[in-house]
Design a protein around this motif. Sequence first.
Motif, PDB file in Angstrom:
ATOM      1  N   SER A   6       0.830  -1.203   0.000  1.00 32.30           N
ATOM      2  CA  SER A   6       0.000   0.000   0.000  1.00 32.30           C
ATOM      3  C   SER A   6       0.863   1.250   0.000  1.00 32.30           C
ATOM      4  CB  SER A   6      -0.922  -0.005   1.221  1.00 32.30           C
ATOM      5  OG  SER A   6      -1.687   1.188   1.271  1.00 32.30           O
ATOM      6  N   ALA A   7       1.925   1.251   0.809  1.00 30.26           N
ATOM      7  CA  ALA A   7       2.813   2.421   0.874  1.00 30.26           C
ATOM      8  C   ALA A   7       3.515   2.651  -0.459  1.00 30.26           C
ATOM      9  CB  ALA A   7       3.831   2.232   1.998  1.00 30.26           C
ATOM     10  N   LEU A   8       3.978   1.566  -1.091  1.00 32.01           N
ATOM     11  CA  LEU A   8       4.615   1.694  -2.403  1.00 32.01           C
ATOM     12  C   LEU A   8       3.652   2.279  -3.424  1.00 32.01           C
ATOM     13  CD1 LEU A   8       6.493  -1.744  -2.698  1.00 32.01           C
ATOM     14  CD2 LEU A   8       7.549   0.510  -2.445  1.00 32.01           C
ATOM     15  N   ARG A   9       2.460   1.710  -3.467  1.00 28.66           N
ATOM     16  CA  ARG A   9       1.487   2.157  -4.460  1.00 28.66           C
ATOM     17  C   ARG A   9       1.077   3.608  -4.232  1.00 28.66           C
ATOM     18  NH1 ARG A   9      -4.569   3.203  -4.604  1.00 28.66           N
ATOM     19  NH2 ARG A   9      -4.723   3.728  -6.804  1.00 28.66           N
ATOM     20  N   ARG A  10       0.893   3.998  -2.996  1.00 29.95           N
ATOM     21  CA  ARG A  10       0.470   5.365  -2.711  1.00 29.95           C
ATOM     22  C   ARG A  10       1.566   6.377  -3.048  1.00 29.95           C
ATOM     23  NH1 ARG A  10      -3.796   5.383   2.346  1.00 29.95           N
ATOM     24  NH2 ARG A  10      -5.072   3.656   1.545  1.00 29.95           N
ATOM     25  N   HIS A  11       2.818   5.984  -2.837  1.00 29.32           N
ATOM     26  CA  HIS A  11       3.917   6.857  -3.254  1.00 29.32           C
ATOM     27  C   HIS A  11       3.892   7.048  -4.769  1.00 29.32           C
ATOM     28  CE1 HIS A  11       7.968   8.559  -3.598  1.00 29.32           C
ATOM     29  NE2 HIS A  11       8.119   7.723  -4.624  1.00 29.32           N
ATOM     30  N   LEU A  12       3.765   5.954  -5.490  1.00 28.35           N
ATOM     31  CA  LEU A  12       3.729   6.036  -6.943  1.00 28.35           C
ATOM     32  C   LEU A  12       2.525   6.829  -7.426  1.00 28.35           C
ATOM     33  CD1 LEU A  12       4.732   2.345  -7.702  1.00 28.35           C
ATOM     34  CD2 LEU A  12       6.117   4.361  -8.229  1.00 28.35           C
ATOM     35  N   HIS A  13       1.373   6.606  -6.778  1.00 25.26           N
ATOM     36  CA  HIS A  13       0.158   7.299  -7.203  1.00 25.26           C
ATOM     37  C   HIS A  13       0.279   8.809  -6.995  1.00 25.26           C
ATOM     38  CE1 HIS A  13      -4.130   7.204  -8.329  1.00 25.26           C
ATOM     39  NE2 HIS A  13      -4.204   8.278  -7.575  1.00 25.26           N
ATOM     40  N   ALA A  14       0.911   9.192  -5.915  1.00 25.88           N
ATOM     41  CA  ALA A  14       1.042  10.620  -5.607  1.00 25.88           C
ATOM     42  C   ALA A  14       2.083  11.317  -6.469  1.00 25.88           C
ATOM     43  CB  ALA A  14       1.379  10.811  -4.128  1.00 25.88           C
ATOM     44  N   ASN A  15       2.929  10.532  -7.138  1.00 26.36           N
ATOM     45  CA  ASN A  15       4.032  11.119  -7.907  1.00 26.36           C
ATOM     46  C   ASN A  15       4.054  10.566  -9.335  1.00 26.36           C
ATOM     47  OD1 ASN A  15       5.775  12.624  -5.708  1.00 26.36           O
ATOM     48  ND2 ASN A  15       5.139  10.668  -4.796  1.00 26.36           N
ATOM     49  N   GLN A  24      11.865   9.779 -12.158  1.00 24.89           N
ATOM     50  CA  GLN A  24      11.788   9.573 -10.714  1.00 24.89           C
ATOM     51  C   GLN A  24      11.185   8.206 -10.391  1.00 24.89           C
ATOM     52  OE1 GLN A  24      13.234  11.628  -8.468  1.00 24.89           O
ATOM     53  NE2 GLN A  24      13.929  12.680 -10.328  1.00 24.89           N
ATOM     54  N   THR A  25      10.224   7.794 -11.199  1.00 20.86           N
ATOM     55  CA  THR A  25       9.636   6.463 -11.003  1.00 20.86           C
ATOM     56  C   THR A  25      10.687   5.384 -11.216  1.00 20.86           C
ATOM     57  OG1 THR A  25       7.498   7.304 -11.787  1.00 20.86           O
ATOM     58  CG2 THR A  25       7.792   4.908 -11.730  1.00 20.86           C
ATOM     59  N   ALA A  26      11.468   5.514 -12.280  1.00 17.73           N
ATOM     60  CA  ALA A  26      12.522   4.543 -12.554  1.00 17.73           C
ATOM     61  C   ALA A  26      13.556   4.520 -11.428  1.00 17.73           C
ATOM     62  CB  ALA A  26      13.196   4.860 -13.884  1.00 17.73           C
ATOM     63  N   ALA A  27      13.896   5.700 -10.901  1.00 18.92           N
ATOM     64  CA  ALA A  27      14.854   5.774  -9.795  1.00 18.92           C
ATOM     65  C   ALA A  27      14.289   5.095  -8.543  1.00 18.92           C
ATOM     66  CB  ALA A  27      15.204   7.227  -9.505  1.00 18.92           C
ATOM     67  N   PHE A  28      12.991   5.289  -8.298  1.00 15.76           N
ATOM     68  CA  PHE A  28      12.343   4.673  -7.140  1.00 15.76           C
ATOM     69  C   PHE A  28      12.317   3.150  -7.293  1.00 15.76           C
ATOM     70  CE2 PHE A  28       8.423   3.174  -5.016  1.00 15.76           C
ATOM     71  CZ  PHE A  28       8.681   3.601  -3.719  1.00 15.76           C
ATOM     72  N   VAL A  29      11.952   2.665  -8.476  1.00 15.78           N
ATOM     73  CA  VAL A  29      11.935   1.231  -8.727  1.00 15.78           C
ATOM     74  C   VAL A  29      13.331   0.644  -8.573  1.00 15.78           C
ATOM     75  CG1 VAL A  29      11.635  -0.503 -10.554  1.00 15.78           C
ATOM     76  CG2 VAL A  29       9.882   1.240 -10.183  1.00 15.78           C
ATOM     77  N   THR A  30      14.321   1.335  -9.116  1.00 20.86           N
ATOM     78  CA  THR A  30      15.705   0.878  -8.998  1.00 20.86           C
ATOM     79  C   THR A  30      16.118   0.758  -7.534  1.00 20.86           C
ATOM     80  OG1 THR A  30      16.311   1.838 -11.138  1.00 20.86           O
ATOM     81  CG2 THR A  30      18.101   1.444  -9.566  1.00 20.86           C
ATOM     82  N   GLN A  31      15.758   1.749  -6.751  1.00 20.76           N
ATOM     83  CA  GLN A  31      16.082   1.729  -5.320  1.00 20.76           C
ATOM     84  C   GLN A  31      15.433   0.542  -4.623  1.00 20.76           C
ATOM     85  OE1 GLN A  31      14.136   4.749  -2.890  1.00 20.76           O
ATOM     86  NE2 GLN A  31      16.060   5.113  -1.800  1.00 20.76           N
ATOM     87  N   ALA A  44      16.134   1.383 -22.637  1.00 18.91           N
ATOM     88  CA  ALA A  44      15.162   2.179 -23.399  1.00 18.91           C
ATOM     89  C   ALA A  44      14.806   3.469 -22.665  1.00 18.91           C
ATOM     90  CB  ALA A  44      13.910   1.362 -23.711  1.00 18.91           C
ATOM     91  N   GLY A  45      15.805   4.165 -22.203  1.00 18.18           N
ATOM     92  CA  GLY A  45      15.573   5.438 -21.532  1.00 18.18           C
ATOM     93  C   GLY A  45      15.210   5.262 -20.082  1.00 18.18           C
ATOM     94  N   THR A  46      13.918   5.265 -19.803  1.00 19.63           N
ATOM     95  CA  THR A  46      13.459   5.194 -18.420  1.00 19.63           C
ATOM     96  C   THR A  46      12.970   3.808 -18.029  1.00 19.63           C
ATOM     97  OG1 THR A  46      11.368   6.113 -19.246  1.00 19.63           O
ATOM     98  CG2 THR A  46      12.885   7.635 -18.158  1.00 19.63           C
ATOM     99  N   GLY A  47      13.246   2.802 -18.828  1.00 23.99           N
ATOM    100  CA  GLY A  47      12.912   1.438 -18.448  1.00 23.99           C
ATOM    101  C   GLY A  47      13.911   0.880 -17.452  1.00 23.99           C
ATOM    102  N   VAL A  48      13.482  -0.128 -16.694  1.00 26.34           N
ATOM    103  CA  VAL A  48      14.338  -0.780 -15.694  1.00 26.34           C
ATOM    104  C   VAL A  48      14.182  -2.292 -15.829  1.00 26.34           C
ATOM    105  CG1 VAL A  48      14.869  -1.045 -13.238  1.00 26.34           C
ATOM    106  CG2 VAL A  48      14.052   1.166 -14.101  1.00 26.34           C
ATOM    107  N   VAL A  49      15.297  -2.990 -15.798  1.00 28.09           N
ATOM    108  CA  VAL A  49      15.301  -4.451 -15.919  1.00 28.09           C
ATOM    109  C   VAL A  49      16.155  -5.027 -14.803  1.00 28.09           C
ATOM    110  CG1 VAL A  49      15.821  -6.426 -17.413  1.00 28.09           C
ATOM    111  CG2 VAL A  49      15.050  -4.269 -18.421  1.00 28.09           C
ATOM    112  N   ALA A  50      15.737  -6.160 -14.259  1.00 30.21           N
ATOM    113  CA  ALA A  50      16.527  -6.854 -13.244  1.00 30.21           C
ATOM    114  C   ALA A  50      16.293  -8.349 -13.367  1.00 30.21           C
ATOM    115  CB  ALA A  50      16.165  -6.371 -11.842  1.00 30.21           C
ATOM    116  N   LEU A  51      17.264  -9.132 -12.901  1.00 30.04           N
ATOM    117  CA  LEU A  51      17.176 -10.589 -12.933  1.00 30.04           C
ATOM    118  C   LEU A  51      17.175 -11.144 -11.523  1.00 30.04           C
ATOM    119  CD1 LEU A  51      19.791 -11.426 -15.733  1.00 30.04           C
ATOM    120  CD2 LEU A  51      17.313 -11.194 -15.990  1.00 30.04           C
TER     121      LEU A  51
END
Length: 385
Positions: A6-15, A24-31, A44-51
């Motif tokens: 819920s906290a993650l989603r609300r942060h994303l929703h507010a920003n 900023q979303t990509a930076a947050f996901v990366t973190q 692809a610019g603001t995309g993020v990938v992880a394994l």
Amino acid sequence: MAPDLSALRRHLHANPELSFKETQTAAFVTQQLQALGLAPYPLAGTGVVALIEGQPGGPVVALRADMDALPIQELSDIAYKSTVPGVMHACGHDVHTTCLLGAARLLTELRSEFKGTVKLIFQPGEELLPGGASLMIKDGVLENPTPAEILGQHVFPRLPAGQIGVRSGRYMASTDELYLKIKGKGGHGAMPELNLDPVLVAAHLIVAAQQIVSRRANPKLPSVLSFGKVIANGATNVIPDEVYIEGTFRTLDEAWRNEAHQHLRQLCEGLAASMGAVCELEIRRGYPCLDNNPAVTARVRAAAEQYLGAENVIELDQWLAAEDFAYFSQAAPACFYRLGTRAADGRFAASVHTPTFDIDEQALSVGAGLMAWLTLQELAGVSAG
């Protein structure tokens, strides 16, 4: 995990951030991914990938979430309301991103218990052509390693939280944007004989174009032609020189899609010429049809019934909206399913792409847990196969 989700989603929703501007979303996901001990990288610019590496010797399963928001002013008075004027997560991409982060947490904790690799794909720009999926594929997201299949989910306010919708085969439509300019000769409305009225031509064209759907298409093949913007910038007594029209064409068959483009071009140019005007038509080719692989979808349905109960796995109808996950579905065996987000008491029923869209946050736990469960089942199933 529910409070964390819920906290993650609300942060994303507010920003929220618009397509291809999700810095900023990509930076947050990366973190968040780094906090799980993963090594995310940009694509692809603001995309993020992880394994997520499990035990050696297994297949690769990819999971996708989109991250961009829409240019809509949020009207709901909620504590986590968008803080960005004119921008809102009105299509639930904050939910998708949160669920994939939740699934990543679960799968990271369980990686000693499965063989194979999970590829996490956080995608930019689903809402804007050419679509972030196509750009990520072009930049190699389905390589090194190549997934055996890919799964994606999307919010669905028609279903309550706790249910999902699934459909095998052709599910969502292709979509192409249409831009028409009709050129005539403007002048005083009292002297039509001295003018060439493009408004009249536009009126004929808008009506006549529907014959492409009603008389040229196979009646068993869904097609939708819609014009949503018409600008004839004259006045009560002024006939304009030009009329500008925008619309979309959607269908569920790629061959008919290409044929319909030719019919539309011939009709626009020919009808305008027959009335003494000129019509310029630009067709911006959009997303292709979305196909759910039958074998993958059958396994997803069976696993979802185990996880949620058979009564909570609903058969979806075809939907003529478009999704750039379709690019993934054409490049790898795929399943794209819908996540119920409406509350049991009827709240949160507002449609996506509306300024009051919101969800019952119980859907977050369902979405994260189900995605992790499906991944584990698919890793085991593909290994066995």
